[in-house]
Design an enzyme around this catalytic site. Structure first.
Site, PDB file in Angstrom:
ATOM      1  N   GLU A   1      41.040  34.627  36.259  1.00  0.00           N
ATOM      2  CA  GLU A   1      39.759  35.238  35.828  1.00  0.00           C
ATOM      3  C   GLU A   1      39.521  34.909  34.359  1.00  0.00           C
ATOM      4  OE1 GLU A   1      40.456  39.384  36.592  1.00  0.00           O
ATOM      5  OE2 GLU A   1      40.761  39.077  38.733  1.00  0.00           O
TER       6      GLU A   1
ATOM      7  N   GLY B   1      48.989  44.442  27.340  1.00  0.00           N
ATOM      8  CA  GLY B   1      48.687  43.235  28.116  1.00  0.00           C
ATOM      9  C   GLY B   1      47.213  43.137  28.461  1.00  0.00           C
TER      10      GLY B   1
ATOM     11  N   CYS C   1      36.290  47.954  38.342  1.00  0.00           N
ATOM     12  CA  CYS C   1      35.971  48.096  36.914  1.00  0.00           C
ATOM     13  C   CYS C   1      34.491  47.892  36.636  1.00  0.00           C
ATOM     14  CB  CYS C   1      36.788  47.097  36.098  1.00  0.00           C
ATOM     15  SG  CYS C   1      36.758  45.425  36.734  1.00  0.00           S
TER      16      CYS C   1
ATOM     17  N   HIS D   1      42.174  35.441  30.089  1.00  0.00           N
ATOM     18  CA  HIS D   1      41.362  36.383  30.864  1.00  0.00           C
ATOM     19  C   HIS D   1      40.157  36.804  30.026  1.00  0.00           C
ATOM     20  CE1 HIS D   1      40.484  40.382  32.675  1.00  0.00           C
ATOM     21  NE2 HIS D   1      40.861  39.776  33.793  1.00  0.00           N
TER      22      HIS D   1
END
Lengths: 608, 608
Positions: free
Chosen positions: B289, B173, B391, B237
């Site tokens: 996002e 994913g 991240c 995304h």
């Protein structure tokens, strides 16, 4: 100072047209939708758990405002069928009210154990609107049953709130009863009602019993953050606010209370000078439907509720009765001709609750998607026939039905002409005829009879940069005072009505680098349906080179003016060149937007 | 075509400074915050229900990216302490992995029964980042334990996904493992890993096992809406998207797959030509996002994640390896110098996750209030040391530590100079010295040794409207091809670096009537702290009359240019006059915004 009421005025022109649409389309349409949704049936008190159309806490007020609109209408144009509908509702109120006079649908049918417990449940608000309706209906028909029912209810409210003090709150979470009580005092002459109004007003912001609103966690939401006389600026829910300020002005006038008037003036200026859209819209955020900070006036997410603009006009009219300062009528004029009138379609059959100053369908689609994702909703930019909370349609209906109310005020010496409508008025042996195409043309011929020895004070509209008034006059606070010597006098006014560009204070971030085209009292907007391209790709020229043409349906002029369209580009980014393409821009009055389906719309155009 | 790797490049100037800050401040800072939050301890597998610091599904990847940054750094500047920290983590991985090679903190400690069940749980994403870290660490130190551990894990993944097909989904994913597998193939020469990458990539969008993301209800969120070769535009995304596209480009290069390259090119152009901020930011909405529609690039609510910009630069660099078209290096340059570099403070100690192109503190305050009311959150415009989902900080650290990677590519005949850094490089018997103040000055002296008989292809930056290249050359797709005759050749490039105003395609509604000041590859912004007034009250002049001055901390020039400030007004609305007040406007590089506390910031200034 007294007001000349609408029933003394015979309308022509622009407002006659609107009155007819209101009578023939809006009043029947609102009736139908309120019937469909169970609002009329709710007065039968037959609803039970599991039935459809569970009564809402504000349904009494929806019907009350419709009755009020009907009363004003049949006052001028008798209609036995409409009268019978109202009589039926009144009979149900009589039948279903308590012995003690109490009447409320929701708190009898749905939550009978919670009477006068929930401050935010619109209970006294409904009582106020029913009272306004009863008074209007009594004046229209002479029938006094409804009026007596409401007097009984008000007497019971006096007992609960001011004798026994047995309610779980001291002041209503939504103001309205305060101004209704003043009207009841005016109608009945019973000073008790004036006193009750004053107590509700003066208690606000002082009682420990009054809890904060659960919707917007602050006493400021319902103007309960401090005693009303100490409030510095308009704050909180904007309909609540204006209804309170109406009552404050009513009390200041009747009780000759200068310090209360000072508070009213301060609050009025805090709206007019810092918190009002150029259209007369107020309440800039959906979050609490309320005033926010000074100069916070976003255009696309504006709340700018129809009812709030009507409330502002009602407040302004009351202020005109206390002090003749043309600012009040200026603001009433802006609100009525723009934001409020935008609340109803040209057909009279569909409504806006929220009146933004910019619609971008693409952005709107994204917002709807985004708010769904956040578990919330976002308004559609389309006119609807009815809303779940349908306060605005009957409110605009009652405003239009009684629009003549705002024209004149008078005292022993002077008659004030606040607005210009094609009309004839007769009051106190005086006859005033206005011949004018206002709001489309600034020339007004006033013919005045029966005023020899008195003074006529005519308002110079704030928008009028050039004006002529025939004969001798002196000017004070925006009114030209003319001594009338003859029994019949003709006065000619001419307010030069050119298209003009208005800019906002640079502190209004939403409007920087932008202008609104106005003509007389009307604010204009561009719709995509007329201009083809995304409206923010247009910029309008300072040198407008404007042409106007009359539109029958709008009963107003549309405008074309010089502007530029951004040059198309092949790339996403490129070196800047001042290479816009010259073109004409088409504009229509703001009040007429969204009458040809949903479309992008923009009031504040970029200035070239 | 091959890339010259960072370890062959010795940096000076702008990037040497950034490398040092990254080594001395960012890497220790990220270590400290990741320690504080339990991310390092999580590798001990000792967490139990009720303990603080419950491991997140992506913590393996946070540490992996930090290790990768450390590996690149110690590759150039050995550091035994840092090496010991990494060795400690590797030992824990060896100790705590399963016998079958599986390693994942969350799905061992928190949800051991749900391995390879939840497609959206970043399991393969973590495996990919750990693999990238293992390869980098092997190359930096020669220690191969980590690499072997990851090979074992990848072998197990092969078994689960491609032999037994026993996982509950077919493709991850969140892409990442695909590009990591190509790196593993490059490092080990084992074609199995290239094949695995290809299968993950080609299976995407074709498997019924792959369910839609629960976060943004569409297969497009993770680029699974159709087979990757059929995808027409970048969607979903944006970090996921760019990582996928990196792997697609890697595969296209290594498998000489022209049709896969065509898909990559199409996707690249759909970003560069329609979906990219002028700063190289991508992913314009917080909702998912993700990419939205073409030209939908709002400035204040931009998501524009640091990681996505890094992903775009990584994708662009890979594209440069397949086809020498300067567009790729142009986009990499924009992304790296602006959006990505903005993700870390000048001190190296604080970070942005989201990089808007406009900050309005007042509007932000209201948004925070409003989103709280809606039960949601809104980003603060301040740099933070760590995020829940952290991240970006280690991602920017690994980018800066290996920045030399992007400079050169080469084949048997030609060396391509994609970027200009003060630097020396040695590879394949070739030595190239660059003397330049780039990105602050467009003059570059290239000294080339060991290339007689070969061709040097130097990129003409897309932003350079005027440039000179010494000697004879021919130009193709943005590169000047120079035949090198002597063993030592000096080539002088001069890209005239003037301040210039850039405008957006008029379809970008957010930027209409506005310009961004750029100088060389740097985009500039205005901060309130330098300009005093609300930034939207300023407009910049087409005739800039710009002056620049060097700022030591930024290692870049700040700019002053001519503009206007809206004239203050007493009233809320007034008749428009063109009466702005002339003044200078101060601008700083976008990458340096918010280094003096939170302040209003604006990239797209109104054009006068």
């Amino acid at each position: 100072m007294k007001a000349v009421t609408f029933d003394k005025v015979s309308l022509g022109g622009f407002w006659k047209n609107r009155f007819e649409i209101n009578k023939n389309a809006t009043i029947p349409m609102v009736y139908d939708r309120f019937s469909d949704t169970g609002r009329f049936d709710a007065f039968k008190f037959e609803w039970k758990d599991g039935d459809p159309n569970r009564p809402h806490i504000f349904w009494d007020s929806d019907i009350a405002k419709w009755i009020e609109a009907v009363a004003y209408t049949i006052h001028l144009c008798p209609d036995k069928k409409l009268e019978a509908v109202v009589d039926g509702v009144v009979d149900l109120i009589e039948k279903n009210r308590d012995e003690n006079g109490y009447f409320n649908i929701y708190f009898t049918v749905c939550e009978p154990d919670n009477r006068f417990v929930n401050r935010m449940a619109h209970e006294l608000y409904c009582a106020g609107h029913l009272t306004e309706a009863a008074i209007a209906y009594y004046k229209a028909t002479g029938k006094d049953k409804f009026l007596h029912l409401m007097c009984d209810y008000m007497d019971y409210i006096e007992k609960v709130f001011f004798i026994e003090d047995s309610a779980e709150f001291s002041t209503p979470g939504h103001e309205e009863i305060e101004l209704a009580l003043v009207k009841l005092y005016d109608c009945t002459g019973n000073e008790k009602y004036l006193e009750m109004s004053s107590r509700f007003v003066e208690t606000r912001g002082t009682s420990e019993k009054d809890e904060e609103s659960p919707y917007y966690i602050s006493h400021a939401y319902d103007q309960s953050h401090k005693p009303v006389r100490e409030q510095e600026r308009a704050t909180g829910h904007s309909v609540r606010a204006t209804y309170l300020y109406c009552a404050m002005a009513d009390l200041a006038l009747r009780m000759k209370d200068d310090s209360l008037y000072d508070a009213c003036r301060r609050l009025f200026l805090s709206i007019a000078e810092k918190q009002m859209y150029v259209t007369g819209g107020i309440g800039s955020t959906h979050y609490g439907e309320r005033f926010t900070e000074d100069y916070d006036l976003p255009n696309d997410v504006a709340y700018s509720e129809t009812c709030a603009s009507i409330g502002l006009a009602l407040f302004a009219r009351r202020m005109s009765l206390i002090e003749p300062d043309s600012l009040y009528a200026d603001i009433a004029e802006i609100a009525i001709y723009n934001c409020a009138l935008a609340g109803v379609s040209l057909s009279g059959k569909a409504f806006f609750y929220v009146n933004p100053l910019e619609i971008n369908m693409e952005r709107n689609r994204k917002n709807i998607e985004y708010y769904q994702y956040k578990g919330s909703t976002y308004d559609t930019p389309q006119r609807l026939e009815v809303f779940d909370c349908s306060c605005c349609p009957p409110n605009i209906a009652r405003m239009i039905a009684s629009i003549g109310d705002i024209l004149y005020t008078y005292n022993d010496d002077t008659v004030f002409v606040h607005h210009y409508f094609e009309s004839q008025a007769e009051f106190e042996g005086i006859k005033i005829t206005q011949n004018t195409e206002y709001p489309n043309n600034g020339a007004v011929k006033l013919t005045v009879r029966g005023m020899a020895g008195k003074t006529l004070a005519v308002r110079i509209p704030g928008w009028a940069e050039n004006c002529t008034v025939s004969g001798a006059y002196k000017t004070e606070k925006g009114y030209a005072y003319i001594e009338i010597k003859d029994d019949e006098t003709e006065i000619n006014l001419d307010f030069a009505m050119e298209c003009r560009l208005v800019c906002a204070n640079p502190t209004v971030e939403a409007d920087v680098g932008r202008v609104a085209l106005c003509r007389g009292p009307l604010v204009y907007c561009a719709e995509k349906i007329d201009n083809g391209v995304p409206l923010n790709n247009l910029s309008i020229c300072e040198n407008l080179n404007a042409s106007v043409s009359f539109n029958e349906e709008m009963q107003a002029y549309t405008v074309e003016a010089d502007g530029f369209e951004d040059a198309p580009a092949d790339s996403l980014y490129r070196t800047y060149r001042n290479d816009g393409i010259r073109r004409r821009i088409k504009l229509i009055p703001y009040f007429a937007f969204a009458n040809r389906g949903a479309s992008d719309m923009l009031v504040w155009l970029r200035i070239k």
